[in-house]
Write a protein that holds these residues in place. Sequence first.
Motif, PDB file in Angstrom:
ATOM      1  N   THR A 101      43.247  46.824  28.783  1.00 62.07           N
ATOM      2  CA  THR A 101      44.220  46.800  29.879  1.00 62.07           C
ATOM      3  C   THR A 101      43.564  46.625  31.237  1.00 62.07           C
ATOM      4  O   THR A 101      44.177  46.111  32.147  1.00 62.07           O
ATOM      5  CB  THR A 101      45.059  48.088  29.894  1.00 62.07           C
ATOM      6  N   THR A 102      42.301  47.035  31.409  1.00 63.42           N
ATOM      7  CA  THR A 102      41.660  46.934  32.716  1.00 63.42           C
ATOM      8  C   THR A 102      40.678  45.784  32.796  1.00 63.42           C
ATOM      9  O   THR A 102      40.239  45.447  33.880  1.00 63.42           O
ATOM     10  CB  THR A 102      40.898  48.226  33.056  1.00 63.42           C
ATOM     11  N   GLY A 103      40.302  45.204  31.701  1.00 61.36           N
ATOM     12  CA  GLY A 103      39.327  44.130  31.712  1.00 61.36           C
ATOM     13  C   GLY A 103      37.893  44.635  31.701  1.00 61.36           C
ATOM     14  O   GLY A 103      36.963  43.866  31.704  1.00 61.36           O
ATOM     15  N   ALA A 104      37.686  45.932  31.710  1.00 57.58           N
ATOM     16  CA  ALA A 104      36.336  46.490  31.686  1.00 57.58           C
ATOM     17  C   ALA A 104      35.915  46.679  30.236  1.00 57.58           C
ATOM     18  O   ALA A 104      36.535  47.435  29.504  1.00 57.58           O
ATOM     19  CB  ALA A 104      36.293  47.824  32.425  1.00 57.58           C
ATOM     20  N   CYS A 105      34.894  45.980  29.832  1.00 58.95           N
ATOM     21  CA  CYS A 105      34.486  46.090  28.437  1.00 58.95           C
ATOM     22  C   CYS A 105      33.470  47.205  28.222  1.00 58.95           C
ATOM     23  O   CYS A 105      33.346  47.710  27.128  1.00 58.95           O
ATOM     24  CB  CYS A 105      33.929  44.757  27.942  1.00 58.95           C
ATOM     25  N   CYS A 106      32.761  47.570  29.259  1.00 63.47           N
ATOM     26  CA  CYS A 106      31.717  48.582  29.099  1.00 63.47           C
ATOM     27  C   CYS A 106      32.141  49.948  29.626  1.00 63.47           C
ATOM     28  O   CYS A 106      31.389  50.906  29.541  1.00 63.47           O
ATOM     29  CB  CYS A 106      30.447  48.139  29.815  1.00 63.47           C
ATOM     30  N   GLY A 107      33.314  50.003  30.203  1.00 61.37           N
ATOM     31  CA  GLY A 107      33.842  51.278  30.657  1.00 61.37           C
ATOM     32  C   GLY A 107      33.252  51.812  31.946  1.00 61.37           C
ATOM     33  O   GLY A 107      33.501  52.949  32.306  1.00 61.37           O
ATOM     34  N   ILE A 108      32.424  51.013  32.648  1.00 65.83           N
ATOM     35  CA  ILE A 108      31.837  51.536  33.885  1.00 65.83           C
ATOM     36  C   ILE A 108      32.762  51.371  35.074  1.00 65.83           C
ATOM     37  O   ILE A 108      32.636  52.070  36.054  1.00 65.83           O
ATOM     38  CB  ILE A 108      30.473  50.882  34.193  1.00 65.83           C
ATOM     39  N   GLY A 109      33.676  50.421  34.998  1.00 63.93           N
ATOM     40  CA  GLY A 109      34.598  50.188  36.109  1.00 63.93           C
ATOM     41  C   GLY A 109      33.867  49.678  37.329  1.00 63.93           C
ATOM     42  O   GLY A 109      32.925  50.295  37.787  1.00 63.93           O
ATOM     43  N   VAL A 110      34.259  48.547  37.824  1.00 64.95           N
ATOM     44  CA  VAL A 110      33.623  47.960  39.006  1.00 64.95           C
ATOM     45  C   VAL A 110      34.644  47.928  40.121  1.00 64.95           C
ATOM     46  O   VAL A 110      35.703  47.331  39.988  1.00 64.95           O
ATOM     47  CB  VAL A 110      33.104  46.533  38.704  1.00 64.95           C
ATOM     48  N   GLU A 111      34.325  48.608  41.190  1.00 64.47           N
ATOM     49  CA  GLU A 111      35.181  48.628  42.363  1.00 64.47           C
ATOM     50  C   GLU A 111      34.314  48.423  43.585  1.00 64.47           C
ATOM     51  O   GLU A 111      33.107  48.542  43.529  1.00 64.47           O
ATOM     52  CB  GLU A 111      35.921  49.964  42.457  1.00 64.47           C
ATOM     53  N   GLY A 112      34.939  48.152  44.689  1.00 63.98           N
ATOM     54  CA  GLY A 112      34.196  47.972  45.931  1.00 63.98           C
ATOM     55  C   GLY A 112      33.867  46.511  46.144  1.00 63.98           C
ATOM     56  O   GLY A 112      34.545  45.625  45.653  1.00 63.98           O
ATOM     57  N   GLY A 113      32.814  46.271  46.867  1.00 67.20           N
ATOM     58  CA  GLY A 113      32.460  44.903  47.196  1.00 67.20           C
ATOM     59  C   GLY A 113      33.300  44.408  48.364  1.00 67.20           C
ATOM     60  O   GLY A 113      33.976  45.166  49.043  1.00 67.20           O
ATOM     61  N   LEU A 114      33.248  43.117  48.592  1.00 68.02           N
ATOM     62  CA  LEU A 114      33.967  42.510  49.704  1.00 68.02           C
ATOM     63  C   LEU A 114      35.458  42.403  49.421  1.00 68.02           C
ATOM     64  O   LEU A 114      35.865  42.151  48.288  1.00 68.02           O
ATOM     65  CB  LEU A 114      33.433  41.093  49.955  1.00 68.02           C
ATOM     66  N   THR A 115      36.242  42.554  50.461  1.00 62.36           N
ATOM     67  CA  THR A 115      37.661  42.265  50.337  1.00 62.36           C
ATOM     68  C   THR A 115      37.829  40.747  50.319  1.00 62.36           C
ATOM     69  O   THR A 115      36.884  40.001  50.620  1.00 62.36           O
ATOM     70  CB  THR A 115      38.455  42.827  51.539  1.00 62.36           C
ATOM     71  N   ARG A 116      39.009  40.288  49.990  1.00 63.71           N
ATOM     72  CA  ARG A 116      39.265  38.839  49.985  1.00 63.71           C
ATOM     73  C   ARG A 116      38.992  38.237  51.369  1.00 63.71           C
ATOM     74  O   ARG A 116      38.365  37.191  51.484  1.00 63.71           O
ATOM     75  CB  ARG A 116      40.701  38.553  49.570  1.00 63.71           C
ATOM     76  N   GLU A 117      39.443  38.916  52.418  1.00 60.39           N
ATOM     77  CA  GLU A 117      39.250  38.415  53.782  1.00 60.39           C
ATOM     78  C   GLU A 117      37.767  38.379  54.144  1.00 60.39           C
ATOM     79  O   GLU A 117      37.292  37.422  54.760  1.00 60.39           O
ATOM     80  CB  GLU A 117      40.024  39.282  54.786  1.00 60.39           C
ATOM     81  N   GLN A 118      37.035  39.430  53.772  1.00 62.25           N
ATOM     82  CA  GLN A 118      35.597  39.462  54.045  1.00 62.25           C
ATOM     83  C   GLN A 118      34.882  38.358  53.283  1.00 62.25           C
ATOM     84  O   GLN A 118      33.968  37.722  53.810  1.00 62.25           O
ATOM     85  CB  GLN A 118      35.015  40.822  53.662  1.00 62.25           C
ATOM     86  N   ALA A 119      35.284  38.126  52.051  1.00 66.36           N
ATOM     87  CA  ALA A 119      34.654  37.075  51.247  1.00 66.36           C
ATOM     88  C   ALA A 119      34.919  35.704  51.849  1.00 66.36           C
ATOM     89  O   ALA A 119      34.022  34.852  51.886  1.00 66.36           O
ATOM     90  CB  ALA A 119      35.166  37.141  49.807  1.00 66.36           C
ATOM     91  N   GLU A 120      36.134  35.479  52.335  1.00 64.33           N
ATOM     92  CA  GLU A 120      36.451  34.192  52.949  1.00 64.33           C
ATOM     93  C   GLU A 120      35.651  33.980  54.234  1.00 64.33           C
ATOM     94  O   GLU A 120      35.122  32.899  54.474  1.00 64.33           O
ATOM     95  CB  GLU A 120      37.948  34.081  53.215  1.00 64.33           C
ATOM     96  N   ALA A 121      35.537  35.011  55.055  1.00 63.33           N
ATOM     97  CA  ALA A 121      34.752  34.912  56.287  1.00 63.33           C
ATOM     98  C   ALA A 121      33.277  34.699  55.971  1.00 63.33           C
ATOM     99  O   ALA A 121      32.595  33.897  56.620  1.00 63.33           O
ATOM    100  CB  ALA A 121      34.943  36.171  57.139  1.00 63.33           C
ATOM    101  N   SER A 122      32.780  35.405  54.969  1.00 63.11           N
ATOM    102  CA  SER A 122      31.383  35.257  54.567  1.00 63.11           C
ATOM    103  C   SER A 122      31.119  33.860  54.005  1.00 63.11           C
ATOM    104  O   SER A 122      30.082  33.261  54.280  1.00 63.11           O
ATOM    105  CB  SER A 122      31.000  36.311  53.524  1.00 63.11           C
ATOM    106  N   ALA A 123      32.061  33.336  53.244  1.00 66.64           N
ATOM    107  CA  ALA A 123      31.907  31.994  52.676  1.00 66.64           C
ATOM    108  C   ALA A 123      31.842  30.946  53.783  1.00 66.64           C
ATOM    109  O   ALA A 123      31.032  30.015  53.723  1.00 66.64           O
ATOM    110  CB  ALA A 123      33.047  31.687  51.711  1.00 66.64           C
ATOM    111  N   THR A 124      32.656  31.106  54.804  1.00 63.01           N
ATOM    112  CA  THR A 124      32.629  30.171  55.935  1.00 63.01           C
ATOM    113  C   THR A 124      31.266  30.215  56.616  1.00 63.01           C
ATOM    114  O   THR A 124      30.691  29.178  56.948  1.00 63.01           O
ATOM    115  CB  THR A 124      33.741  30.535  56.949  1.00 63.01           C
ATOM    116  N   LEU A 125      30.756  31.413  56.816  1.00 67.42           N
ATOM    117  CA  LEU A 125      29.444  31.576  57.444  1.00 67.42           C
ATOM    118  C   LEU A 125      28.347  30.959  56.578  1.00 67.42           C
ATOM    119  O   LEU A 125      27.480  30.227  57.069  1.00 67.42           O
ATOM    120  CB  LEU A 125      29.183  33.061  57.682  1.00 67.42           C
TER     121      LEU A 125
END
Length: 121
Positions: free
Chosen positions: A18-42
Motif C-alpha cells: 500500500t505504501t510502495g516501500a518494499c524494505c519497510g524503512i520509509g523514505v520521507e523528506g528531501g526536496l519539495t516539488r517547488e524546491q526541486a523545480e527551482a533546483s532543476a532550473t539552477l
Amino acid sequence: MTEEVAVPVRELPLAAATTGACCGIGVEGGLTREQAEASATLLKAVADPVRLRLLSAIRATDAGEACVCDLTPLVGLSQPTVSHHLKVLVEAGLLEREKRGAWAWFRLVPTRLDDVAAIFR
C-alpha cells in the motif's frame, strides 16, 4: 510449440503493497516539488560546458568580474552566442550584469553558487 511455465509471484507485506516501500524503512523528506523545480532550473543553467567555463573564468579574475569582450575569445564563440549564455546565467541569478559604456560586465553572485552546492547537502 512452447509450454507456458507459471512463475510464482512473491507477495509483498500489506504495508509495502500500500505504501510502495518494499524494505519497510520509509523514505520521507528531501526536496519539495517547488524546491526541486527551482533546483532543476539552477542546475540546467550550469549544465552547459560553455557556461561552466564562463563562470570559472569570471571567478578566476582578480576583480571577480569580466567584460563580455574578454570572455568571447576565451570560449571561441561569437559575441551574440556568448551573450546568450551569459543571459541564461544572469536569469538563473548566478551572475549580475552591469552596463559600462558599450560593454556589459559580469560578476558572480556568491550566494547562488552556495545554492548550487546546497542542493547536494
